[in-house]
Write a protein that holds these residues in place. Structure first.
Motif, mmCIF file in Angstrom:
data_model
loop_
_atom_site.group_PDB
_atom_site.id
_atom_site.type_symbol
_atom_site.label_atom_id
_atom_site.label_comp_id
_atom_site.label_asym_id
_atom_site.label_seq_id
_atom_site.Cartn_x
_atom_site.Cartn_y
_atom_site.Cartn_z
ATOM 1 N N CYS B 56 -45.751 2.478 12.850
ATOM 2 C CA CYS B 56 -46.031 2.099 11.690
ATOM 3 C C CYS B 56 -46.221 3.235 10.497
ATOM 4 O O CYS B 56 -47.119 3.349 9.630
ATOM 5 C CB CYS B 56 -47.445 1.420 11.766
ATOM 6 S SG CYS B 56 -47.633 0.114 12.871
ATOM 7 N N ARG B 59 -41.176 1.904 7.659
ATOM 8 C CA ARG B 59 -40.917 0.757 7.822
ATOM 9 C C ARG B 59 -39.452 0.623 8.197
ATOM 10 O O ARG B 59 -38.531 1.455 7.625
ATOM 11 C CB ARG B 59 -41.036 -0.091 6.377
ATOM 12 C CG ARG B 59 -42.644 -0.357 6.156
ATOM 13 C CD ARG B 59 -42.678 -0.930 4.856
ATOM 14 N NE ARG B 59 -43.779 -0.720 4.073
ATOM 15 C CZ ARG B 59 -44.835 -1.616 4.390
ATOM 16 N NH1 ARG B 59 -44.515 -2.710 5.109
ATOM 17 N NH2 ARG B 59 -45.995 -1.668 3.815
ATOM 18 N N LYS B 62 -34.200 -3.193 8.069
ATOM 19 C CA LYS B 62 -33.868 -4.586 8.583
ATOM 20 C C LYS B 62 -34.447 -5.038 9.731
ATOM 21 O O LYS B 62 -34.627 -4.185 10.356
ATOM 22 C CB LYS B 62 -32.361 -4.826 8.578
ATOM 23 C CG LYS B 62 -31.837 -5.605 7.874
ATOM 24 C CD LYS B 62 -30.200 -5.984 7.660
ATOM 25 C CE LYS B 62 -29.461 -5.494 9.084
ATOM 26 N NZ LYS B 62 -28.072 -5.175 8.513
ATOM 27 N N HIS B 64 -36.992 -7.028 12.787
ATOM 28 C CA HIS B 64 -38.679 -7.397 13.000
ATOM 29 C C HIS B 64 -39.141 -6.517 13.926
ATOM 30 O O HIS B 64 -38.584 -6.141 14.765
ATOM 31 C CB HIS B 64 -38.904 -8.835 13.348
ATOM 32 C CG HIS B 64 -38.415 -9.739 12.219
ATOM 33 N ND1 HIS B 64 -39.184 -9.833 10.986
ATOM 34 C CD2 HIS B 64 -37.346 -10.446 11.844
ATOM 35 C CE1 HIS B 64 -38.741 -10.681 10.181
ATOM 36 N NE2 HIS B 64 -37.440 -11.113 10.851
ATOM 37 N N LEU B 66 -42.755 -6.280 16.160
ATOM 38 C CA LEU B 66 -44.096 -6.923 16.271
ATOM 39 C C LEU B 66 -44.734 -6.214 17.237
ATOM 40 O O LEU B 66 -44.284 -5.891 18.127
ATOM 41 C CB LEU B 66 -43.802 -8.487 17.171
ATOM 42 C CG LEU B 66 -43.326 -9.514 16.318
ATOM 43 C CD1 LEU B 66 -42.102 -9.508 15.598
ATOM 44 C CD2 LEU B 66 -43.386 -10.953 17.219
ATOM 45 N N THR B 70 -47.888 -9.365 15.985
ATOM 46 C CA THR B 70 -48.001 -9.407 14.627
ATOM 47 C C THR B 70 -46.671 -8.769 13.989
ATOM 48 O O THR B 70 -46.486 -7.647 14.519
ATOM 49 C CB THR B 70 -49.372 -8.960 14.003
ATOM 50 O OG1 THR B 70 -49.693 -7.810 14.543
ATOM 51 C CG2 THR B 70 -50.214 -9.908 14.045
ATOM 52 N N ASP B 71 -46.155 -9.521 13.032
ATOM 53 C CA ASP B 71 -44.999 -8.744 12.452
ATOM 54 C C ASP B 71 -45.417 -7.728 11.389
ATOM 55 O O ASP B 71 -45.939 -8.085 10.278
ATOM 56 C CB ASP B 71 -44.105 -9.698 11.670
ATOM 57 C CG ASP B 71 -42.795 -9.167 11.346
ATOM 58 O OD1 ASP B 71 -42.559 -7.860 11.250
ATOM 59 O OD2 ASP B 71 -41.800 -10.042 11.062
ATOM 60 N N SER B 73 -43.886 -5.491 9.809
ATOM 61 C CA SER B 73 -42.854 -5.222 8.504
ATOM 62 C C SER B 73 -43.593 -5.977 7.367
ATOM 63 O O SER B 73 -43.288 -5.860 6.262
ATOM 64 C CB SER B 73 -41.695 -5.585 8.869
ATOM 65 O OG SER B 73 -41.502 -6.553 9.724
ATOM 66 N N GLN B 74 -44.385 -7.068 7.562
ATOM 67 C CA GLN B 74 -45.183 -7.907 6.487
ATOM 68 C C GLN B 74 -46.374 -7.261 5.808
ATOM 69 O O GLN B 74 -46.852 -7.773 4.785
ATOM 70 C CB GLN B 74 -45.245 -9.309 7.045
ATOM 71 C CG GLN B 74 -44.110 -9.982 7.637
ATOM 72 C CD GLN B 74 -42.941 -10.277 6.631
ATOM 73 O OE1 GLN B 74 -42.951 -10.325 5.447
ATOM 74 N NE2 GLN B 74 -41.862 -9.938 7.040
ATOM 75 N N LEU B 75 -46.638 -6.165 6.585
ATOM 76 C CA LEU B 75 -48.068 -6.004 6.078
ATOM 77 C C LEU B 75 -48.069 -4.964 5.043
ATOM 78 O O LEU B 75 -47.189 -4.126 4.916
ATOM 79 C CB LEU B 75 -48.883 -5.147 7.661
ATOM 80 C CG LEU B 75 -49.220 -6.129 8.785
ATOM 81 C CD1 LEU B 75 -49.623 -5.421 9.650
ATOM 82 C CD2 LEU B 75 -49.994 -7.319 8.271
ATOM 83 N N ASN B 76 -49.267 -4.593 4.293
ATOM 84 C CA ASN B 76 -49.197 -3.563 3.191
ATOM 85 C C ASN B 76 -49.838 -2.431 3.796
ATOM 86 O O ASN B 76 -50.278 -2.151 4.830
ATOM 87 C CB ASN B 76 -50.204 -4.207 2.203
ATOM 88 C CG ASN B 76 -51.602 -4.155 2.534
ATOM 89 O OD1 ASN B 76 -52.099 -3.710 3.420
ATOM 90 N ND2 ASN B 76 -52.519 -5.139 1.790
#
Ligand SMILES: Nc1ncnc2c1ncn2[C@@H]1O[C@H](COP(=O)(O)OP(=O)(O)OP(=O)(O)O)[C@@H](O)[C@H]1O
Ligand SMILES: [Mg+2]
Lengths: 406, 253
Positions: B56, B59, B62, B64, B66, B70-71, B73-76
């Motif tokens: 982490c 990023r 392309k 995903h 998990l 939890t995915d 790549s969607q987190l801030n």
């Protein structure tokens, strides 16, 4: 809370690591805050000094000068010989109700001597009422009398500086001082006053009966000015008006022509003096502002350098879970610590400077304690304001890029 | 078993100047809880890039990823920082310790940013324990420049362990170490893995990879081989064998 404490510790360590740099960086703040504190101290000292000076003019005083201020802004010699006469002065006392005392005045500078000692000083011709009007008591010896004025006797009252210059280590009372080679006997010495706001030695003067000054020193028949004392503050304006009417009549000035004299009451003079000191304060405040901004930019600069230098450290911290906010806080605290160090040292040096000036001028410089709090808050704000950009820059670094930074 | 790490067609493209470097080209893999995986491959094959994504720190361009379902790549940024702090212990290729900071304070660092606010005494205690786990308790006050490479690496391991993460990631943890120290480090990893910790590490030493349970081999940004380790080495026995051999040539007493 713990987090903030720990961050404080980190910031402290970073600053201690570079003591010289820390000190140099804070120099701008030191000067800025020092200037503010010194300014406030000196400003307060000046204010109280001006107040004292205004008060020392005496209570409810109206001054009449020969010559006109209004005539193209030029005035023909305040206090020198001019258009006023002894008749004017006696007329004011006799005919204007509410006038309790007058002192006709004539001033000049001249060489004085006693034995082998020489000194250039200010010579003032006054009436014996002068000391009362000015509330300036004689500390040793006595004043001259109305009789001395009538006979234009060669007697004098001197300021402390004259005593120090001409009679070091001696009692000046009863000694002879030659003013333009005319011998005067010293009757008394005035209470010392120290420096004025303008930096003049107020004790460097010699006061003789105005008649003696006119006949024996200056050889003139006119006065420079007249000090008039009214009974009550409310009488200042009517007395001023009546003086104008009386003098225009005495001097036979036809309506429509300008006065050949100027009348100022104490209030007007006080207002002029405070306006002057306000300008001075504004100037100092501007200097202080500029140095604070310069100091702040210095902090910003060094914080930017620090962020670049410590990019790797930032990367490590982020990699193990520091949020942007943590990094922001760390650098912000560092900047504020820097500016506060500068602020505290500045407060100290400002106090020092104002004490030094107090010692040199004998003004009672005073820094009110709330200004110490203001200076502290201002320093902190400068730190936050100028530290924010570098800290934000640090907090927005990408962990991976920061780690790779060499 | 539930997958700790699920990579689905992960790509990473670096845009540098006019050329795009396609460092990771569609990696799909699953790593279950309790696994001990070595990622191997030639230099430049994308191992570090992949590890940084798994950790982490970076990023994917392309695909995903998990983590615990939890995915990521969607987190801030903040959420990723918290994951790095709580779930993952990362050991870097170049140690990445804070210089002019004692070993103990380096180990305390992750707790500084942790959400469960520990008292200063608790932090100290946990950091000392972590240093004990890697056998470095008596060097707590030393600064990194006063420690050998192996010792610095152990401080880095202690730092990665101190927040008790479920996942330990190590990028070439033995890259700069001699073979004995390397085996010692593997010993630490093996015992951690036995206690249930999931470990993923990058190495290009074949014999080091044999201490793990599963080997992934990368080439040009792709996983080209995924095999369980047949004859797993045990660090303790290897270490003993090495000492005997050294004693024979009088390297050690
Ligand atoms: N920040 C970057 N910008 C541009 N290209 C990069 C960057 N980081 C890595 N690369 C490129 O991506 C590819 C993969 O790099 P990576 O560091 O993942 O390799 P690696 O397998 O870890 O190699 P090594 O074994 O030497 O550490 C390389 O071709 C490298 O040049
Ligand atoms: Mg690598």
């Amino acid at each position: 809370m713990r987090r903030i404490l720990a961050t404080l510790k980190i910031a402290g360590r970073a600053l201690r690591r570079n003591k010289l740099r820390t000190l140099l960086t804070t120099l701008g703040m030191i000067i800025g805050v020092g200037a503010v504190i010194a300014m406030v101290g000196i400003g307060n000292g000046a204010k109280s000094q001006i107040e004292a000076q205004i008060a020392s003019m005496g209570q409810n005083v109206v001054l009449v000068f020969s010559g006109s201020f209004s005539r193209g802004g030029v005035r023909s010699g305040w206090g020198g010989a001019g258009t006023l006469t002894i008749d004017d002065s006696e007329g004011i006392l006799r005919e204007i109700p509410g006038v309790v005392a007058v002192s006709p005045e004539i001033r000049t500078r001249a060489q004085i001597a006693a034995g082998s000692q020489n000194w250039n000083t200010s010579i003032q011709g006054e009436s014996p009422e002068y000391f009362d009007i000015r509330q300036w008591p004689i500390i040793t010896g006595s004043s001259f009398t109305a009789q001395d004025v009538r006979s234009a006797n060669k007697v004098a009252v001197i300021g402390k500086t004259i005593a120090d210059q001409l009679f070091p280590g001696e009692d000046p009372i009863g000694q002879v001082v030659r003013v333009k080679n005319v011998p005067f006997i010293i009757l008394g010495m005035l209470t010392p006053k120290g420096l004025s706001v303008q930096g003049q030695d107020q004790d460097d003067l010699i006061i003789v009966p105005y008649t003696s000054a006119m006949k024996r020193v200056q050889r003139v028949t006119t006065l420079g000015s007249i000090i008039v004392q009214a009974a009550k503050p409310t009488l200042l304006n009517p007395v001023q008006q009546q003086i104008i009417e009386l003098l225009r009549q005495n001097h036979k000035i036809t309506p429509g022509k300008d006065d050949d004299f100027t009348v100022r009451n104490q209030q007007e003079i006080a207002e002029m003096a405070t306006a002057q000191s306000k300008t001075m304060t504004l100037l100092l405040a501007a200097i202080a502002m500029v140095s604070l901004v310069v100091g702040g930019i210095g902090i910003m600069n060094i914080m930017l350098v620090s962020v670049t230098e410590r990019t790797r450290e930032i990367g490590i911290r982020m990699a193990i879970g520091a949020r942007g906010r943590d990094i922001l806080l760390q650098f912000l605290i560092e900047a504020v610590t820097l500016s506060l160090i500068g602020g505290i040292l500045g407060i100290g040096s400002g106090f020092g400077v104002s004490k030094l000036i107090a010692a040199k001028t004998s003004w009672p410089t005073l820094v009110p304690s709330e200004w110490v709090v203001y200076a502290f808050l201002v320093s902190a704000s400068v730190g936050i304001f100028f530290g924010f950009y570098p800290a934000r820059k640090a907090s927005q670094l990408d962990p991976i890029d920061a780690l790779r930074y060499e | 078993m539930n997958a700790v790490i699920q990579l689905q067609e992960v790509h990473k493209i670096y845009h540098t100047g006019s050329v795009d470097v396609h460092a990771v080209r569609g990696v799909s893999a699953e790593i279950q809880a309790g696994e001990f995986v070595a990622i191997m491959g030639a230099s430049g094959s994308g191992k570090s890039t992949l590890m940084n994504i798994i950790g982490c720190l970076d990023r994917s361009t392309k695909g995903h990823y998990l983590l615990d379902g939890t995915d990521v790549s969607q987190l801030n940024r903040d959420a990723l920082a918290d994951i790095r702090n709580q779930k993952i212990g990362f050991i870097f290729q170049g140690f990445n310790l804070l210089s002019r900071t004692s070993a103990l304070e380096n180990v305390e660092l992750p707790m500084l940013y942790s959400k469960d606010h520990l008292s200063g005494r608790e932090q100290r205690e946990r950091a000392t324990n972590a240093l004990g786990t890697v056998g470095l308790a008596e060097r707590a006050d030393h600064h990194p420049n006063q420690l050998s490479g192996g010792q610095q690496q152990r401080v880095a391991i202690a730092r990665a362990l101190v927040n008790q993460p479920a996942l330990l990631l190590a990028d070439e943890p033995t890259g700069n170490l001699d073979s004995q120290t390397s085996i010692e480090i593997m010993g630490v990893f093996q015992s951690l893995n036995e206690k249930g910790m999931t470990i993923v590490m990058v190495t290009h030493e074949l014999d080091i990879a044999r201490y793990t349970k599963r080997n992934l081999i990368m080439r040009d940004g792709r996983i080209v081989s995924d095999t369980p380790v047949a004859q797993r080495l045990n660090a303790e026995t290897e270490l003993r064998a090495l000492r005997d051999a050294q004693q024979a040539v009088k390297l050690t007493v």
